[in-house]
Design a protein around this motif. Sequence first.
Motif, mmCIF file in Angstrom:
data_model
loop_
_atom_site.group_PDB
_atom_site.id
_atom_site.type_symbol
_atom_site.label_atom_id
_atom_site.label_comp_id
_atom_site.label_asym_id
_atom_site.label_seq_id
_atom_site.Cartn_x
_atom_site.Cartn_y
_atom_site.Cartn_z
ATOM 1 N N GLN A 115 3.789 5.352 4.976
ATOM 2 C CA GLN A 115 5.217 5.357 5.292
ATOM 3 C C GLN A 115 5.903 4.110 4.764
ATOM 4 O OE1 GLN A 115 6.148 6.267 9.400
ATOM 5 N NE2 GLN A 115 8.095 5.198 9.278
ATOM 6 N N PHE A 116 6.740 4.281 3.745
ATOM 7 C CA PHE A 116 7.558 3.186 3.219
ATOM 8 C C PHE A 116 8.923 3.208 3.925
ATOM 9 C CE2 PHE A 116 4.743 3.920 -0.552
ATOM 10 C CZ PHE A 116 4.109 2.686 -0.509
ATOM 11 N N PRO A 117 9.681 2.110 3.833
ATOM 12 C CA PRO A 117 10.975 2.046 4.534
ATOM 13 C C PRO A 117 11.910 3.196 4.184
ATOM 14 C CG PRO A 117 10.355 -0.133 3.771
ATOM 15 C CD PRO A 117 9.350 0.816 3.197
ATOM 16 N N GLU A 118 11.957 3.575 2.916
ATOM 17 C CA GLU A 118 12.761 4.731 2.514
ATOM 18 C C GLU A 118 11.896 5.979 2.626
ATOM 19 O OE1 GLU A 118 15.917 4.781 1.783
ATOM 20 O OE2 GLU A 118 16.169 2.609 1.975
ATOM 21 N N GLU A 119 12.275 6.902 3.468
ATOM 22 C CA GLU A 119 11.449 8.078 3.747
ATOM 23 C C GLU A 119 11.154 8.904 2.499
ATOM 24 O OE1 GLU A 119 12.912 10.443 6.899
ATOM 25 O OE2 GLU A 119 12.908 8.801 8.361
ATOM 26 N N SER A 120 12.053 8.876 1.523
ATOM 27 C CA SER A 120 11.855 9.672 0.310
ATOM 28 C C SER A 120 10.879 9.022 -0.672
ATOM 29 C CB SER A 120 13.201 9.902 -0.395
ATOM 30 O OG SER A 120 13.789 8.656 -0.744
ATOM 31 N N THR A 121 10.514 7.759 -0.420
ATOM 32 C CA THR A 121 9.614 7.046 -1.324
ATOM 33 C C THR A 121 8.176 7.458 -1.076
ATOM 34 O OG1 THR A 121 11.093 5.134 -1.381
ATOM 35 C CG2 THR A 121 8.825 4.776 -2.092
ATOM 36 N N ARG A 122 7.480 7.877 -2.128
ATOM 37 C CA ARG A 122 6.095 8.314 -2.010
ATOM 38 C C ARG A 122 5.135 7.353 -2.701
ATOM 39 N NH1 ARG A 122 7.786 10.625 1.511
ATOM 40 N NH2 ARG A 122 8.140 12.829 1.841
ATOM 41 N N SER A 123 5.633 6.541 -3.627
ATOM 42 C CA SER A 123 4.796 5.590 -4.355
ATOM 43 C C SER A 123 5.537 4.262 -4.457
ATOM 44 C CB SER A 123 4.481 6.101 -5.767
ATOM 45 O OG SER A 123 3.869 7.371 -5.734
ATOM 46 N N MET A 124 4.792 3.194 -4.641
ATOM 47 C CA MET A 124 5.401 1.880 -4.835
ATOM 48 C C MET A 124 4.752 1.219 -6.038
ATOM 49 S SD MET A 124 6.505 -0.920 -2.062
ATOM 50 C CE MET A 124 7.836 0.235 -1.666
ATOM 51 N N ARG A 125 5.587 0.605 -6.884
ATOM 52 C CA ARG A 125 5.088 0.004 -8.122
ATOM 53 C C ARG A 125 5.675 -1.392 -8.281
ATOM 54 N NH1 ARG A 125 6.359 3.471 -13.319
ATOM 55 N NH2 ARG A 125 8.403 3.366 -12.314
ATOM 56 N N CYS A 126 4.838 -2.316 -8.735
ATOM 57 C CA CYS A 126 5.307 -3.646 -9.099
ATOM 58 C C CYS A 126 4.602 -4.066 -10.384
ATOM 59 C CB CYS A 126 5.059 -4.649 -7.975
ATOM 60 S SG CYS A 126 3.323 -4.984 -7.616
ATOM 61 N N PHE A 127 5.160 -5.067 -11.038
ATOM 62 C CA PHE A 127 4.578 -5.565 -12.289
ATOM 63 C C PHE A 127 4.223 -7.032 -12.137
ATOM 64 C CE2 PHE A 127 7.080 -1.920 -13.454
ATOM 65 C CZ PHE A 127 6.338 -1.300 -14.440
ATOM 66 N N ILE A 128 3.001 -7.370 -12.529
ATOM 67 C CA ILE A 128 2.551 -8.758 -12.549
ATOM 68 C C ILE A 128 2.039 -9.049 -13.959
ATOM 69 C CG2 ILE A 128 1.048 -10.516 -11.528
ATOM 70 C CD1 ILE A 128 0.791 -8.766 -9.063
ATOM 71 N N GLU A 129 2.741 -9.946 -14.654
ATOM 72 C CA GLU A 129 2.401 -10.269 -16.049
ATOM 73 C C GLU A 129 2.289 -9.002 -16.898
ATOM 74 O OE1 GLU A 129 -1.017 -12.811 -16.228
ATOM 75 O OE2 GLU A 129 -0.061 -14.407 -15.067
ATOM 76 N N ASP A 130 3.264 -8.117 -16.718
ATOM 77 C CA ASP A 130 3.401 -6.886 -17.501
ATOM 78 C C ASP A 130 2.334 -5.834 -17.190
ATOM 79 O OD1 ASP A 130 5.097 -5.567 -19.249
ATOM 80 O OD2 ASP A 130 3.854 -5.983 -21.004
ATOM 81 N N VAL A 131 1.577 -6.046 -16.114
ATOM 82 C CA VAL A 131 0.597 -5.042 -15.680
ATOM 83 C C VAL A 131 1.170 -4.302 -14.471
ATOM 84 C CG1 VAL A 131 -1.722 -4.637 -14.769
ATOM 85 C CG2 VAL A 131 -1.346 -6.414 -16.494
ATOM 86 N N PRO A 132 1.258 -2.960 -14.525
ATOM 87 C CA PRO A 132 1.779 -2.210 -13.376
ATOM 88 C C PRO A 132 0.705 -2.011 -12.301
ATOM 89 C CG PRO A 132 1.375 -0.724 -15.217
ATOM 90 C CD PRO A 132 1.029 -2.096 -15.700
ATOM 91 N N PHE A 133 1.072 -2.283 -11.069
ATOM 92 C CA PHE A 133 0.206 -2.028 -9.922
ATOM 93 C C PHE A 133 0.908 -1.025 -9.028
ATOM 94 C CE2 PHE A 133 -1.148 -6.081 -11.541
ATOM 95 C CZ PHE A 133 -2.531 -6.040 -11.411
ATOM 96 N N ILE A 134 0.179 0.011 -8.652
ATOM 97 C CA ILE A 134 0.796 1.153 -7.987
ATOM 98 C C ILE A 134 0.042 1.497 -6.715
ATOM 99 C CG2 ILE A 134 1.309 3.617 -8.207
ATOM 100 C CD1 ILE A 134 1.566 3.000 -11.291
ATOM 101 N N THR A 135 0.785 1.682 -5.627
ATOM 102 C CA THR A 135 0.208 2.118 -4.356
ATOM 103 C C THR A 135 0.726 3.508 -4.025
ATOM 104 O OG1 THR A 135 -0.012 -0.137 -3.489
ATOM 105 C CG2 THR A 135 0.057 1.648 -1.883
ATOM 106 N N THR A 136 -0.201 4.392 -3.698
ATOM 107 C CA THR A 136 0.123 5.788 -3.402
ATOM 108 C C THR A 136 -0.661 6.250 -2.179
ATOM 109 O OG1 THR A 136 -1.582 6.445 -4.997
ATOM 110 C CG2 THR A 136 0.679 6.438 -5.773
ATOM 111 N N GLN A 137 -0.292 7.421 -1.671
ATOM 112 C CA GLN A 137 -1.012 8.004 -0.536
ATOM 113 C C GLN A 137 -2.446 8.367 -0.927
ATOM 114 O OE1 GLN A 137 0.504 9.528 2.870
ATOM 115 N NE2 GLN A 137 -1.632 8.990 3.193
#
Length: 240
Positions: A52-74
């Motif tokens: 459960q992310f703060p926005e109910e419609s959000t199913r995945s979260m992505r961030c970039f560290i030194e141009d590498v994408p890191f993704i969290t999903t169910q």
Amino acid sequence: MSSIVISLAHFCDKHGPRIISVTQSAEKGTLGEDLLVPDYPTDSYCESCLLQFPEESTRSMRCFIEDVPFITTQYSSIRYQLLNSIIKRAFSEETMIYDNMPFIYFDDLRGLNLVIGFKLYDENARGNERRYCFILTVDSRNHDESMKMLSENWNFIIGGFDKMITYIKNVHKSEFMGKNQKKEDKLETLNNNAFIGSYLRANKSKIGRNLVSLTDDKFLFVRIHKWNSFLLHTVMKEDK
């Protein structure tokens, strides 16, 4: 370089061992679109299983560290069967304990896995407790290479998991104390003792509650995503 994944799993009263979140990385310079699961039916997840992310419609979260994408999903769209097999073994291990003590196992099917379990008191759960674990998976059949990576980063990985678990326990304690006005040492006893007898007895009034509800922190999974991404990035950088 081996693929490294961090999972958060729990033992659901209704579904048994279940993955709550998976954090993994994509190739540097890409957007990691193949790892995103932006839309999926949630009716197959009970409240205690749901990411459960703060926005109910959000199913995945992505961030970039030194141009590498890191993704969290169910769940992982590319490692679904593997991770399900890993958590089933983790929760069935006789050595699985819930006081932040790690255990490790390796086989050619599941790779190298570092598991750290913890539990939270909840009067609406079976045995009045909810059981969780963080798992770092090195998806490789090369045992020597995987163990070398783990040993070189042991203190950092264990320290990172410990910080996550300590934060979760502390905000859970604050939430419990705020609503129930109980003595602090009572909750400490409830969270640290092994309720072997009571855990095996079904609680007829059990109600599904996820970690956001247990901690009253709507940003909890955002924090976990950021923690996991930083941990993965650091370990992967050292592993090059």
